[in-house]
Design an enzyme around this catalytic site. Structure first.
Site, PDB file in Angstrom:
ATOM      1  CG  ASP A   1     -58.028 -92.662  31.677  1.00  0.00           C
ATOM      2  OD1 ASP A   1     -58.531 -93.444  32.512  1.00  0.00           O
ATOM      3  OD2 ASP A   1     -56.806 -92.465  31.606  1.00  0.00           O
ATOM      4  CB  SER A   2     -57.957 -90.946  35.825  1.00  0.00           C
ATOM      5  OG  SER A   2     -57.142 -92.002  35.345  1.00  0.00           O
TER       6      SER A   2
ATOM      7  CB  CYS B   1     -61.018 -94.518  33.680  1.00  0.00           C
ATOM      8  SG  CYS B   1     -60.255 -94.550  35.310  1.00  0.00           S
TER       9      CYS B   1
ATOM     10  CD  GLU C   1     -49.381 -91.556  34.001  1.00  0.00           C
ATOM     11  OE1 GLU C   1     -48.981 -90.531  34.544  1.00  0.00           O
ATOM     12  OE2 GLU C   1     -50.558 -91.758  33.679  1.00  0.00           O
TER      13      GLU C   1
ATOM     14  CB  CYS D   1     -55.228-100.795  34.962  1.00  0.00           C
ATOM     15  SG  CYS D   1     -54.514 -99.138  35.070  1.00  0.00           S
TER      16      CYS D   1
ATOM     17  CG  HIS E   1     -51.598 -96.438  32.740  1.00  0.00           C
ATOM     18  ND1 HIS E   1     -52.834 -95.890  32.958  1.00  0.00           N
ATOM     19  CD2 HIS E   1     -50.711 -95.407  32.788  1.00  0.00           C
ATOM     20  CE1 HIS E   1     -52.706 -94.590  33.145  1.00  0.00           C
ATOM     21  NE2 HIS E   1     -51.430 -94.271  33.042  1.00  0.00           N
TER      22      HIS E   1
HETATM   23  N1  DGL Z   1     -57.113 -95.038  34.243  1.00  0.00           N
HETATM   24  C1  DGL Z   1     -57.000 -95.734  35.487  1.00  0.00           C
HETATM   25  C2  DGL Z   1     -57.697 -97.095  35.397  1.00  0.00           C
HETATM   26  O1  DGL Z   1     -57.895 -97.652  34.343  1.00  0.00           O
HETATM   27  C3  DGL Z   1     -55.541 -95.896  35.900  1.00  0.00           C
HETATM   28  C4  DGL Z   1     -54.882 -94.614  36.337  1.00  0.00           C
HETATM   29  C5  DGL Z   1     -55.441 -94.022  37.626  1.00  0.00           C
HETATM   30  O2  DGL Z   1     -55.213 -94.565  38.728  1.00  0.00           O
HETATM   31  O3  DGL Z   1     -56.111 -92.997  37.517  1.00  0.00           O
HETATM   32  O4  DGL Z   1     -58.068 -97.618  36.407  1.00  0.00           O
END
Ligand code: DGL
Length: 288
Positions: free
Chosen positions: A20-21, A83, A164, A196, A198
Site C-alpha cells: 500500500d502507499s 491500495c 491517520e 479506499c 482507509h
Molecule cells: N491507500 C490509498 C488508496 O486506497 C489511500 C491513501 C493514499 O492516498 O495514498 O487509494
C-alpha cells in the site's frame, strides 16, 4: 481438513506480499489474516511517498512497480495491491511483469457491489486519483452491463488525513462525511463502495450518514476472498501448523507506522523495518 498436496510446501510457505502507499493497506492485511490465519504476510507501506491519491498516474505506476519488485526480491508467492489508487493506475502493468499472481482491490469491490445492488444505482467513494481513473465505473459497467448501472462517484480527500490523525470519532469527521456523502444520498444509491483502504475505519460513521438501507462494500474483505481463491487455484495455500510470522516494512521512519498501524491491523505488529525500494527495478527479483 484436507491434506497438503505433496511437494507444494516450499512455494506455499512463502509469504504473501501486501503493498500500500502507507498505513491503509493494513485493513486489507487484517482481512487476509482473519480469513487465512496460516498465511505469513510481508507488508510494504510506501510511507516516504504517501499519499498516492493526489499523484499523477505515471508517478503512482512508477512507485507501485518499485514496491512490488521489492516484494518479489523477498520471495513472496503472491502480491495483493492493497491500495485502490495503485490498483486503479498500475494493476495492468504490475500483472504484465509479475512472476507471481497479483490481486488488486478494485475488481473485487466492484464484483461485490454488482452482486449487492438491487436498484443498480451504485455509489463509489475514494481518493481523487481512484475516482478520476474511472476504474470502478469501468469494472461495474463491465460486470452489470453498460447503461444498466448508474455509478455515482465522489472523491473524499479529507477522509485519509482524518483517519491517520485518529480523528474518525471527532465531530469534524461527521460534518465532513455529511458534506461528501450528501450528493450520493440525493442520487438514492443502494450500495456504496468504500474504494479506499482507509475508509473501512470510518465505516460506522459512513453507515450512519448513508442510513440503514444502503449496503457498504468493503473492498478489503473482497480482496481477501479473491486472494484465497487465487492461492487455491495455484496450489499456493499454506499448510503450516504453527502461527506464521508477519513482517512489516516501510520506506520512511517506522515509529509512527507502528503506533498507528495496530489500529488498522487490529493486532500488535511487532517490529517495523525501514527498507529502500528505489533501485529494485534495476536489480531484478531474486526468485524469478
Ligand atoms: N491507500 C490509498 C488508496 O486506497 C489511500 C491513501 C493514499 O492516498 O495514498 O487509494
Amino acid at each position: 481438513m484436507t491434506e497438503a498436496p505433496a511437494g507444494s510446501l516450499d512455494a506455499a510457505d512463502r509469504p504473501v506480499g501486501v503493498f500500500d502507499s502507507g498505513l491503509g493497506g493494513l485493513t486489507v492485511a487484517r482481512a487476509i489474516f482473519r480469513r487465512m490465519p496460516r498465511e505469513a504476510l510481508l507488508y510494504f507501506g510506501d510511507t516516504a511517498r504517501v499519499p498516492y491519491g493526489s499523484k499523477s498516474p505515471d508517478a503512482v505506476r512508477h512507485f507501485s512497480r518499485e514496491a512490488v519488485h521489492y516484494l518479489y526480491s523477498q520471495g513472496v508467492k503472491a502480491v495483493v495491491v492493497a491500495c485502490n489508487t495503485a490498483t486503479a493506475h498500475a494493476l495492468h502493468v504490475l500483472r504484465a511483469e509479475a512472476p507471481v499472481p497479483v490481486v488488486g482491490v478494485v475488481a473485487a469491490g466492484a464484483r461485490a457491489a454488482a452482486a449487492a445492488t438491487r436498484s443498480r444505482r451504485v455509489g463509489i467513494i475514494g481518493t481523487a486519483g481512484t475516482i478520476d481513473s474511472g476504474a470502478y465505473d469501468l469494472a461495474l459497467r463491465h460486470l452489470v452491463g453498460g447503461e444498466a448501472v448508474k455509478v455515482y462517484a465522489q472523491p473524499c480527500p479529507l477522509f485519509v488525513p482524518l483517519v491517520e490523525e485518529g480523528l474518525g470519532d471527532h465531530p469534524a469527521a461527521a460534518l465532513i462525511a455529511a458534506e461528501y456523502l450528501q450528493p450520493l444520498k440525493e442520487m438514492a444509491v443502494d450500495v456504496l463502495v468504500l474504494g479506499c483502504t482507509h475508509y473501512p475505519i470510518l465505516a460506522p460513521l459512513i453507515a450512519e450518514v448513508m442510513g440503514p438501507e444502503v449496503i457498504l462494500v468493503d473492498s478489503a474483505e473482497e480482496a481477501a476472498a479473491e486472494l484465497e481463491s487465487v492461492l487455491a487455484a495455484h496450489g499456493l495455500q499454506s499448510w503450516r501448523v504453527e502461527s506464521p510470522t508477519h513482517r512489516f516494512t516501510v520506506s520512511d521512519l517506522p515509529i509512527r507506522f507502528g503506533s498507528i498501524g495496530s489500529r488498522f491491523f487490529g493486532d500488535s505488529m511487532g517490529r517495523v523495518e525501514q527498507v529502500h525500494v528505489e533501485g529494485c527495478l534495476s536489480e531484478g527479483p531474486a526468485l524469478w
